[in-house]
Design a protein around this motif. Structure first.
Motif, PDB file in Angstrom:
ATOM      1  N   MET A  78      -6.938   4.843  -4.124  1.00 52.78           N
ATOM      2  CA  MET A  78      -7.872   3.725  -3.978  1.00 52.78           C
ATOM      3  C   MET A  78      -7.630   2.953  -2.691  1.00 52.78           C
ATOM      4  O   MET A  78      -8.470   2.144  -2.296  1.00 52.78           O
ATOM      5  CB  MET A  78      -7.781   2.793  -5.194  1.00 52.78           C
ATOM      6  CG  MET A  78      -8.186   3.501  -6.488  1.00 52.78           C
ATOM      7  SD  MET A  78      -8.140   2.421  -7.937  1.00 52.78           S
ATOM      8  CE  MET A  78      -9.447   1.261  -7.547  1.00 52.78           C
ATOM      9  N   LYS A  79      -6.481   3.176  -2.038  1.00 58.74           N
ATOM     10  CA  LYS A  79      -6.165   2.527  -0.756  1.00 58.74           C
ATOM     11  C   LYS A  79      -6.090   1.012  -0.881  1.00 58.74           C
ATOM     12  O   LYS A  79      -6.466   0.283   0.034  1.00 58.74           O
ATOM     13  CB  LYS A  79      -7.186   2.900   0.331  1.00 58.74           C
ATOM     14  CG  LYS A  79      -7.477   4.390   0.458  1.00 58.74           C
ATOM     15  CD  LYS A  79      -6.268   5.212   0.797  1.00 58.74           C
ATOM     16  CE  LYS A  79      -6.623   6.683   0.931  1.00 58.74           C
ATOM     17  NZ  LYS A  79      -5.401   7.512   1.034  1.00 58.74           N
ATOM     18  N   ILE A  80      -5.645   0.564  -2.041  1.00 66.78           N
ATOM     19  CA  ILE A  80      -5.420  -0.870  -2.196  1.00 66.78           C
ATOM     20  C   ILE A  80      -3.975  -1.111  -2.614  1.00 66.78           C
ATOM     21  O   ILE A  80      -3.348  -0.268  -3.249  1.00 66.78           O
ATOM     22  CB  ILE A  80      -6.375  -1.517  -3.225  1.00 66.78           C
ATOM     23  CG1 ILE A  80      -6.217  -0.902  -4.619  1.00 66.78           C
ATOM     24  CG2 ILE A  80      -7.830  -1.412  -2.747  1.00 66.78           C
ATOM     25  CD1 ILE A  80      -7.026  -1.612  -5.700  1.00 66.78           C
ATOM     26  N   ILE A  81      -3.465  -2.276  -2.207  1.00 72.49           N
ATOM     27  CA  ILE A  81      -2.091  -2.655  -2.518  1.00 72.49           C
ATOM     28  C   ILE A  81      -2.092  -3.388  -3.852  1.00 72.49           C
ATOM     29  O   ILE A  81      -2.735  -4.434  -3.981  1.00 72.49           O
ATOM     30  CB  ILE A  81      -1.532  -3.599  -1.434  1.00 72.49           C
ATOM     31  CG1 ILE A  81      -1.702  -2.969  -0.050  1.00 72.49           C
ATOM     32  CG2 ILE A  81      -0.108  -4.028  -1.760  1.00 72.49           C
ATOM     33  CD1 ILE A  81      -0.504  -2.421   0.577  1.00 72.49           C
TER      34      ILE A  81
ATOM     35  N   ARG B 155       1.569   4.216  -7.516  1.00 75.54           N
ATOM     36  CA  ARG B 155       1.422   5.107  -6.366  1.00 75.54           C
ATOM     37  C   ARG B 155       0.043   5.771  -6.353  1.00 75.54           C
ATOM     38  O   ARG B 155      -0.563   5.932  -5.294  1.00 75.54           O
ATOM     39  CB  ARG B 155       2.523   6.173  -6.403  1.00 75.54           C
ATOM     40  CG  ARG B 155       2.453   7.084  -5.205  1.00 75.54           C
ATOM     41  CD  ARG B 155       3.706   7.932  -5.017  1.00 75.54           C
ATOM     42  NE  ARG B 155       3.634   8.554  -3.710  1.00 75.54           N
ATOM     43  CZ  ARG B 155       4.672   8.866  -2.960  1.00 75.54           C
ATOM     44  NH1 ARG B 155       5.882   8.631  -3.376  1.00 75.54           N
ATOM     45  NH2 ARG B 155       4.502   9.407  -1.781  1.00 75.54           N
TER      46      ARG B 155
ATOM     47  N   GLY C  11      -1.413  -8.306  -5.831  1.00 71.59           N
ATOM     48  CA  GLY C  11      -0.969  -7.378  -4.799  1.00 71.59           C
ATOM     49  C   GLY C  11       0.177  -7.917  -3.960  1.00 71.59           C
ATOM     50  O   GLY C  11       0.340  -7.516  -2.807  1.00 71.59           O
ATOM     51  N   ASN C  12       0.989  -8.785  -4.567  1.00 69.61           N
ATOM     52  CA  ASN C  12       2.089  -9.374  -3.793  1.00 69.61           C
ATOM     53  C   ASN C  12       3.356  -8.551  -3.971  1.00 69.61           C
ATOM     54  O   ASN C  12       4.122  -8.743  -4.908  1.00 69.61           O
ATOM     55  CB  ASN C  12       2.289 -10.829  -4.213  1.00 69.61           C
ATOM     56  CG  ASN C  12       1.102 -11.683  -3.827  1.00 69.61           C
ATOM     57  OD1 ASN C  12       0.466 -11.439  -2.791  1.00 69.61           O
ATOM     58  ND2 ASN C  12       0.772 -12.666  -4.640  1.00 69.61           N
ATOM     59  N   VAL C  13       3.560  -7.640  -3.045  1.00 70.22           N
ATOM     60  CA  VAL C  13       4.657  -6.679  -3.129  1.00 70.22           C
ATOM     61  C   VAL C  13       5.610  -6.915  -1.971  1.00 70.22           C
ATOM     62  O   VAL C  13       5.179  -7.164  -0.848  1.00 70.22           O
ATOM     63  CB  VAL C  13       4.104  -5.241  -3.022  1.00 70.22           C
ATOM     64  CG1 VAL C  13       5.215  -4.220  -3.118  1.00 70.22           C
ATOM     65  CG2 VAL C  13       3.057  -4.997  -4.079  1.00 70.22           C
TER      66      VAL C  13
ATOM     67  N   LYS D 250      -4.294  -6.790   1.409  1.00 68.18           N
ATOM     68  CA  LYS D 250      -3.993  -5.971   0.223  1.00 68.18           C
ATOM     69  C   LYS D 250      -4.717  -4.637   0.253  1.00 68.18           C
ATOM     70  O   LYS D 250      -5.135  -4.120  -0.794  1.00 68.18           O
ATOM     71  CB  LYS D 250      -4.343  -6.724  -1.076  1.00 68.18           C
ATOM     72  CG  LYS D 250      -3.807  -8.131  -1.158  1.00 68.18           C
ATOM     73  CD  LYS D 250      -2.300  -8.195  -1.092  1.00 68.18           C
ATOM     74  CE  LYS D 250      -1.806  -9.634  -1.220  1.00 68.18           C
ATOM     75  NZ  LYS D 250      -0.369  -9.744  -0.873  1.00 68.18           N
ATOM     76  N   ILE D 251      -4.917  -4.099   1.446  1.00 66.46           N
ATOM     77  CA  ILE D 251      -5.490  -2.763   1.554  1.00 66.46           C
ATOM     78  C   ILE D 251      -4.534  -1.875   2.341  1.00 66.46           C
ATOM     79  O   ILE D 251      -3.776  -2.341   3.189  1.00 66.46           O
ATOM     80  CB  ILE D 251      -6.887  -2.765   2.223  1.00 66.46           C
ATOM     81  CG1 ILE D 251      -6.835  -3.328   3.655  1.00 66.46           C
ATOM     82  CG2 ILE D 251      -7.888  -3.546   1.381  1.00 66.46           C
ATOM     83  CD1 ILE D 251      -8.156  -3.180   4.414  1.00 66.46           C
ATOM     84  N   ILE D 252      -4.585  -0.580   2.020  1.00 69.25           N
ATOM     85  CA  ILE D 252      -3.736   0.414   2.669  1.00 69.25           C
ATOM     86  C   ILE D 252      -4.478   0.936   3.893  1.00 69.25           C
ATOM     87  O   ILE D 252      -5.562   1.508   3.759  1.00 69.25           O
ATOM     88  CB  ILE D 252      -3.450   1.589   1.725  1.00 69.25           C
ATOM     89  CG1 ILE D 252      -2.890   1.077   0.398  1.00 69.25           C
ATOM     90  CG2 ILE D 252      -2.577   2.646   2.394  1.00 69.25           C
ATOM     91  CD1 ILE D 252      -1.458   1.246   0.179  1.00 69.25           C
TER      92      ILE D 252
ATOM     93  N   PHE E 229      -7.209  -9.071  -4.573  1.00 71.48           N
ATOM     94  CA  PHE E 229      -7.986  -9.679  -3.482  1.00 71.48           C
ATOM     95  C   PHE E 229      -8.242 -11.169  -3.721  1.00 71.48           C
ATOM     96  O   PHE E 229      -8.944 -11.808  -2.940  1.00 71.48           O
ATOM     97  CB  PHE E 229      -9.348  -8.968  -3.340  1.00 71.48           C
ATOM     98  CG  PHE E 229      -9.273  -7.527  -2.933  1.00 71.48           C
ATOM     99  CD1 PHE E 229      -8.228  -7.048  -2.148  1.00 71.48           C
ATOM    100  CD2 PHE E 229     -10.267  -6.634  -3.307  1.00 71.48           C
ATOM    101  CE1 PHE E 229      -8.171  -5.707  -1.764  1.00 71.48           C
ATOM    102  CE2 PHE E 229     -10.228  -5.297  -2.930  1.00 71.48           C
ATOM    103  CZ  PHE E 229      -9.170  -4.834  -2.150  1.00 71.48           C
TER     104      PHE E 229
ATOM    105  N   TRP F 146      -2.384   3.268  -4.944  1.00 74.76           N
ATOM    106  CA  TRP F 146      -2.189   3.132  -3.489  1.00 74.76           C
ATOM    107  C   TRP F 146      -2.782   4.327  -2.761  1.00 74.76           C
ATOM    108  O   TRP F 146      -3.482   4.172  -1.762  1.00 74.76           O
ATOM    109  CB  TRP F 146      -0.696   3.016  -3.162  1.00 74.76           C
ATOM    110  CG  TRP F 146      -0.073   1.689  -3.444  1.00 74.76           C
ATOM    111  CD1 TRP F 146      -0.253   0.896  -4.545  1.00 74.76           C
ATOM    112  CD2 TRP F 146       0.859   0.980  -2.606  1.00 74.76           C
ATOM    113  NE1 TRP F 146       0.505  -0.233  -4.440  1.00 74.76           N
ATOM    114  CE2 TRP F 146       1.201  -0.215  -3.279  1.00 74.76           C
ATOM    115  CE3 TRP F 146       1.450   1.251  -1.381  1.00 74.76           C
ATOM    116  CZ2 TRP F 146       2.097  -1.147  -2.730  1.00 74.76           C
ATOM    117  CZ3 TRP F 146       2.347   0.328  -0.836  1.00 74.76           C
ATOM    118  CH2 TRP F 146       2.661  -0.849  -1.499  1.00 74.76           C
TER     119      TRP F 146
END
Lengths: 315, 315
Positions: free
Chosen positions: B272-275, B266, B306-308, A273-275, B44, B269
């Motif tokens: 913060m670089k997190i999904i 967006r 973060g389940n995309v 879950k990280i970009i 997470f 994302w």
């Protein structure tokens, strides 16, 4: 000569300006590869990439020593942001030469740090000519993306944190980093040599920018047979300087295809879950491709950055 | 009646099975909204969402008390994974009724935990009928996604960690959570009432599933005028149980459009670089929309998951 003191001083210099980034682990990925992976998350670093470390270490010294009244560089992305960010920290103007093909999000970020962007054609020649023109016009000091001991010593601080935080009780068997121009890889290899000499350093390189693996074999700076990869941060070739360090302190360079890079990137996005950007996925792609070689190991991986053009995902 | 002891016991019960998730902050986003935001990163969490907490608290009690030899539920996604995951932890079979429109990645995850998936039409009636058929066939115990005190007490543990970790010295002015069926919101509001009574709890709801805001006003469980939103985890309506808790302990429910949700998602994302999944972006969208209301505040936000489906991004 970059000694351990050089790296320690670099860390002391940049520390007030950077994040001491998190190290993440993931059970699912560990189970899949049969090894214990520790991801050093430089995607959470200032400017979204490890390049903040090297850019700061160089630009802070330009300012400390009054070497010039401005800084300049050429970069396809993260180093551009790093120099722009570092220049803003010390109040120097920054002139950044960027290929017109660089991701829009990276250009916007450079402008956001108050730097001037000069666009050029996406070739090394055009980039170097662009920087030369800036220097003649403004007297700015060049901060090269990787062919600079101060930049290398800055990049070395990521592995320094990783080893100090998670390699003290039981050393890493392997630390992996991707290789483009070799700044991060050189710094990682030097830090590891000084702090954890039993640890092997292995580089991952895209098949579509496979200069380092050739240079590593021949001992001369070679060009890649062709340049075509989603790992846009890894398209540059080594320099004499980085090649010398890498030949001395890196065990092996392994290549992976764009499909393998995209699959590793997607795995990290979906499970951690990280970009992360494509370049960051190269070391994990190496481990996924060579699970036998890495089975049972304790492995550190430098996640280099998370600056992705969300409109252009490779999956 | 869910007392603080109920929540504390739930936390003790689920703790060995869950992650104590990180809380992240981001300077850029703080600057933009003029407030200090603390993001509780349940993306997470095990199964990639806070629902692991509630699912575990219920399923572990089913097992402890020998209430049945299997569990079942209906869910569009994360609760399905939560029950499947929890059932595997205690070795019970799980039968999960999922609408055929649920994201592929969520179905795959449920299967990956060893549960049986029963597909149905994407209506509440079809889902409830599917669960009823499972119960008649297998004798499984229903673990409702939100209309269950054990589930609510489990979800309450996320805010409990957030307040204990970052709300001790100086209490949060506001804690925000999204609202779908109201399980997370009820748990968050109860925890906050017990641990940090000066903190207001505010919910965010998609305009395209705006039942809770109507129910909150009327005091009766209302239907949404229409259901059309990218926040696929928030399409369900409240129950009598969750409405009662929410009416008592929540200050306000604010709605946001899908465009506002996508923009907030967006932003997270990119910066913060997190999904995070769309539902997770709803509280930040609320803050971005009402910056005057939240200016200068210390704010906790539950990032729900973060389940995309990476093939179907809303930008």
């Amino acid at each position: 000569m970059i000694t351990f003191d050089t790296i320690r001083e670099a860390h002391d210099r940049v520390r007030p300006h950077i994040h001491h980034t998190a190290v993440l682990t993931n059970h699912t990925i560990n189970d899949r590869v049969g090894a214990e992976l520790f991801f050093k998350c430089e995607n959470f670093q200032k400017i979204g990439a490890f390049k903040a470390r090297g850019g700061l270490n160089a630009v802070l010294q330009v300012a400390e020593r009054n070497e010039g009244n401005a800084v300049t560089t050429h970069s396809s992305g993260n180093h551009a942001q790093a120099v722009a960010f570092a220049a803003r920290q010390v109040g120097l103007p920054a002139y950044i030469v960027m290929p017109r093909t660089a991701p829009a999000v990276k250009k916007a970020a450079v402008l956001g740090y108050g730097a001037e962007v000069i666009e050029c054609e996406p070739t090394l020649e055009a980039r170097e000519a662009g920087v030369q023109a800036v220097i003649e016009r403004t007297g700015a000091v060049l901060v090269h993306p990787f062919d600079d001991d101060r930049v290398i010593a800055g990049q070395a601080t990521a592995a320094k944190e990783l080893i100090a935080d998670f390699g003290a009780d039981k050393p890493f068997d392997t630390i992996l980093a991707p290789v483009g121009g070799g700044g991060l890889l050189s710094g990682t290899a030097l830090t590891t040599y000084y702090l954890s000499p039993s640890t092997r350093v292995i580089a991952g390189e895209p098949e579509g920018a496979a200069d380092a693996v050739l240079s590593f074999q021949s001992g001369r700076v070679e060009k890649a047979p062709y340049i075509k990869t989603i790992a846009d941060g890894l398209m540059t070739s080594l320099s004499e300087r980085t090649l010398a360090i890498i030949r001395q302190h890196v065990s092996e360079i392994l290549t992976v295809s764009d499909d393998e890079i995209a699959a590793a990137m997607r795995l990290v996005w979906e499970r951690m879950k990280i970009i992360i950007e494509p370049s960051s996925a190269v070391p994990l792609a190496v481990v996924l491709k060579h699970t036998d070689q890495f089975a049972g190991q304790k492995i550190g991986i430098i996640i280099t950055g998370g600056n992705v053009d969300l409109g252009k995902l490779p999956f």
